[in-house]
Design a protein around this motif. Structure first.
Motif, PDB file in Angstrom:
ATOM      1  N   HIS A   2       0.076  11.385   1.341  1.00 50.81           N
ATOM      2  CA  HIS A   2      -0.522  10.378   2.206  1.00 50.81           C
ATOM      3  C   HIS A   2      -0.398   9.049   1.468  1.00 50.81           C
ATOM      4  CE1 HIS A   2      -3.469   7.941   4.309  1.00 50.81           C
ATOM      5  NE2 HIS A   2      -3.185   8.718   5.340  1.00 50.81           N
ATOM      6  N   VAL A   3       0.259   8.061   2.102  1.00 49.01           N
ATOM      7  CA  VAL A   3       0.533   6.792   1.426  1.00 49.01           C
ATOM      8  C   VAL A   3      -0.096   5.586   2.118  1.00 49.01           C
ATOM      9  CG1 VAL A   3       2.654   7.639   0.376  1.00 49.01           C
ATOM     10  CG2 VAL A   3       2.743   6.514   2.617  1.00 49.01           C
ATOM     11  N   GLY A   4      -0.928   5.837   3.125  1.00 50.41           N
ATOM     12  CA  GLY A   4      -1.579   4.730   3.822  1.00 50.41           C
ATOM     13  C   GLY A   4      -0.564   3.793   4.430  1.00 50.41           C
ATOM     14  N   ASP A   5      -0.705   2.505   4.157  1.00 51.52           N
ATOM     15  CA  ASP A   5       0.205   1.514   4.738  1.00 51.52           C
ATOM     16  C   ASP A   5       1.287   1.051   3.759  1.00 51.52           C
ATOM     17  OD1 ASP A   5      -1.383   0.076   3.027  1.00 51.52           O
ATOM     18  OD2 ASP A   5      -2.040  -1.390   4.529  1.00 51.52           O
ATOM     19  N   ALA A   6       1.534   1.815   2.700  1.00 54.18           N
ATOM     20  CA  ALA A   6       2.585   1.459   1.735  1.00 54.18           C
ATOM     21  C   ALA A   6       3.924   1.357   2.460  1.00 54.18           C
ATOM     22  CB  ALA A   6       2.676   2.506   0.630  1.00 54.18           C
ATOM     23  N   ASN A   7       4.740   0.398   2.058  1.00 52.06           N
ATOM     24  CA  ASN A   7       6.032   0.256   2.726  1.00 52.06           C
ATOM     25  C   ASN A   7       7.228   0.329   1.777  1.00 52.06           C
ATOM     26  OD1 ASN A   7       5.865  -2.220   1.508  1.00 52.06           O
ATOM     27  ND2 ASN A   7       5.417  -3.327   3.389  1.00 52.06           N
ATOM     28  N   GLU A   8       6.987   0.442   0.471  1.00 51.68           N
ATOM     29  CA  GLU A   8       8.068   0.678  -0.489  1.00 51.68           C
ATOM     30  C   GLU A   8       7.575   1.700  -1.497  1.00 51.68           C
ATOM     31  OE1 GLU A   8      10.830  -1.545  -3.819  1.00 51.68           O
ATOM     32  OE2 GLU A   8       9.905  -2.749  -2.253  1.00 51.68           O
ATOM     33  N   ILE A   9       8.319   2.797  -1.625  1.00 48.33           N
ATOM     34  CA  ILE A   9       7.874   3.916  -2.452  1.00 48.33           C
ATOM     35  C   ILE A   9       9.033   4.411  -3.311  1.00 48.33           C
ATOM     36  CG2 ILE A   9       6.908   6.257  -2.424  1.00 48.33           C
ATOM     37  CD1 ILE A   9       5.688   5.520   0.319  1.00 48.33           C
ATOM     38  N   ASP A  10       8.755   4.600  -4.600  1.00 46.12           N
ATOM     39  CA  ASP A  10       9.724   5.224  -5.503  1.00 46.12           C
ATOM     40  C   ASP A  10       9.482   6.721  -5.485  1.00 46.12           C
ATOM     41  OD1 ASP A  10      10.877   2.814  -6.259  1.00 46.12           O
ATOM     42  OD2 ASP A  10       9.587   2.582  -8.015  1.00 46.12           O
ATOM     43  N   MET A  67       4.784  -3.824  -5.439  1.00 47.72           N
ATOM     44  CA  MET A  67       5.894  -3.338  -6.242  1.00 47.72           C
ATOM     45  C   MET A  67       5.427  -2.144  -7.074  1.00 47.72           C
ATOM     46  SD  MET A  67       8.008  -5.231  -9.237  1.00 47.72           S
ATOM     47  CE  MET A  67       9.667  -5.399  -8.705  1.00 47.72           C
ATOM     48  N   ALA A  68       6.226  -1.109  -7.093  1.00 46.08           N
ATOM     49  CA  ALA A  68       5.874   0.116  -7.804  1.00 46.08           C
ATOM     50  C   ALA A  68       6.147  -0.048  -9.298  1.00 46.08           C
ATOM     51  CB  ALA A  68       6.678   1.278  -7.249  1.00 46.08           C
ATOM     52  N   LYS A  69       5.368   0.660 -10.085  1.00 44.34           N
ATOM     53  CA  LYS A  69       5.596   0.657 -11.529  1.00 44.34           C
ATOM     54  C   LYS A  69       6.645   1.698 -11.878  1.00 44.34           C
ATOM     55  CE  LYS A  69       2.276   4.062 -12.971  1.00 44.34           C
ATOM     56  NZ  LYS A  69       1.767   4.578 -14.183  1.00 44.34           N
ATOM     57  N   ASN A  70       7.263   1.552 -13.045  1.00 41.55           N
ATOM     58  CA  ASN A  70       8.203   2.568 -13.503  1.00 41.55           C
ATOM     59  C   ASN A  70       7.434   3.754 -14.040  1.00 41.55           C
ATOM     60  OD1 ASN A  70      10.609   1.265 -12.895  1.00 41.55           O
ATOM     61  ND2 ASN A  70      10.500   0.047 -14.758  1.00 41.55           N
ATOM     62  N   LEU A  71       7.994   4.916 -13.866  1.00 37.21           N
ATOM     63  CA  LEU A  71       7.376   6.145 -14.332  1.00 37.21           C
ATOM     64  C   LEU A  71       7.950   6.463 -15.708  1.00 37.21           C
ATOM     65  CD1 LEU A  71       5.455   8.336 -13.208  1.00 37.21           C
ATOM     66  CD2 LEU A  71       7.466   9.564 -12.440  1.00 37.21           C
ATOM     67  N   GLY A  72       7.094   6.583 -16.727  1.00 32.71           N
ATOM     68  CA  GLY A  72       7.547   6.903 -18.081  1.00 32.71           C
ATOM     69  C   GLY A  72       7.431   8.393 -18.332  1.00 32.71           C
ATOM     70  N   TYR A 115       3.816   4.103  -5.811  1.00 34.32           N
ATOM     71  CA  TYR A 115       3.769   2.912  -4.965  1.00 34.32           C
ATOM     72  C   TYR A 115       2.566   2.087  -5.376  1.00 34.32           C
ATOM     73  CZ  TYR A 115       0.355   5.755  -2.453  1.00 34.32           C
ATOM     74  OH  TYR A 115      -0.719   6.538  -2.145  1.00 34.32           O
ATOM     75  N   GLY A 116       2.769   0.772  -5.497  1.00 36.14           N
ATOM     76  CA  GLY A 116       1.680  -0.076  -5.981  1.00 36.14           C
ATOM     77  C   GLY A 116       1.175   0.458  -7.306  1.00 36.14           C
ATOM     78  N   ASP A 117      -0.127   0.666  -7.406  1.00 32.95           N
ATOM     79  CA  ASP A 117      -0.731   1.222  -8.618  1.00 32.95           C
ATOM     80  C   ASP A 117      -1.013   2.712  -8.495  1.00 32.95           C
ATOM     81  OD1 ASP A 117      -0.742  -1.204  -9.937  1.00 32.95           O
ATOM     82  OD2 ASP A 117      -2.708  -1.770  -9.166  1.00 32.95           O
ATOM     83  N   CYS A 118      -0.444   3.360  -7.479  1.00 33.04           N
ATOM     84  CA  CYS A 118      -0.727   4.777  -7.211  1.00 33.04           C
ATOM     85  C   CYS A 118       0.422   5.686  -7.649  1.00 33.04           C
ATOM     86  CB  CYS A 118      -0.972   4.988  -5.721  1.00 33.04           C
ATOM     87  SG  CYS A 118      -2.402   4.081  -5.111  1.00 33.04           S
ATOM     88  N   VAL A 119       0.051   6.833  -8.204  1.00 33.40           N
ATOM     89  CA  VAL A 119       1.008   7.878  -8.563  1.00 33.40           C
ATOM     90  C   VAL A 119       0.468   9.185  -7.986  1.00 33.40           C
ATOM     91  CG1 VAL A 119       2.103   9.160 -10.440  1.00 33.40           C
ATOM     92  CG2 VAL A 119       1.615   6.725 -10.727  1.00 33.40           C
TER      93      VAL A 119
END
Length: 148
Positions: free
Chosen positions: A123-131, A1-6, A103-107
């Motif tokens: 490049h997002v690797g194997d991420a499958n949900e991205i904000d 789950m992605a974090k919200n961007l502040g 995505y995940g812990d990545c920005v």
């Protein structure tokens, strides 16, 4: 789950700031014993002598200029983000200043420039949900979420 961007913005000068860790509300107390007063407080971000505004991203298209980011998953973790189903204008007066993905812990963020297309490669690797976030200098912050 992605974090919200502040993202905060200064209304006076237009400066924007990303808060890496939003933190938690703090209980702030002053005085002692019977004269003790406590209140909940968040950190306040200040620019040009005024509190900066925490931006709430728009998620619904409402104008003829298109602002919602759209994306395509490619092979080998490649990920392409464009702003607008019809590409957003990119003039010095009106442009998408940056595209950010979370995505995940990545920005990841790419700064954009006038005269160039409002798109970026990631490049997002194997991420499958991205904000996806895009920031328009005139119309503010925009967000969409894509799933593989």
């Amino acid at each position: 789950m992605a974090k919200n961007l502040g993202i905060y913005r200064c209304d006076a000068c237009g400066y924007t700031l990303e808060v890496v860790e939003m933190g938690k509300e703090q209980l702030v107390c002053k005085g002692h014993s019977y004269a003790l007063t406590c209140s909940k407080a968040d950190a306040q971000v200040v620019c040009c002598g005024k509190p900066m505004e925490l931006l709430e991203p728009n998620t619904v298209e409402a104008s003829r200029e298109k602002h919602l980011p759209v994306a395509e998953f490619g092979n080998d973790g490649k990920f392409v983000v464009k702003v607008g189903s019809i590409l957003h204008p990119m003039t010095a007066e009106h442009l998408i200043q940056w595209i950010t993905i979370v995505y995940g812990d990545c920005v990841q963020r790419v700064k954009l420039h006038d005269g160039k297309a409002p798109e970026a490669n990631f490049h997002v690797g194997d991420a499958n949900e991205i904000d996806l976030y895009g920031y328009c200098n005139l119309h503010g912050l925009w967000k969409a979420t894509v799933k593989k």
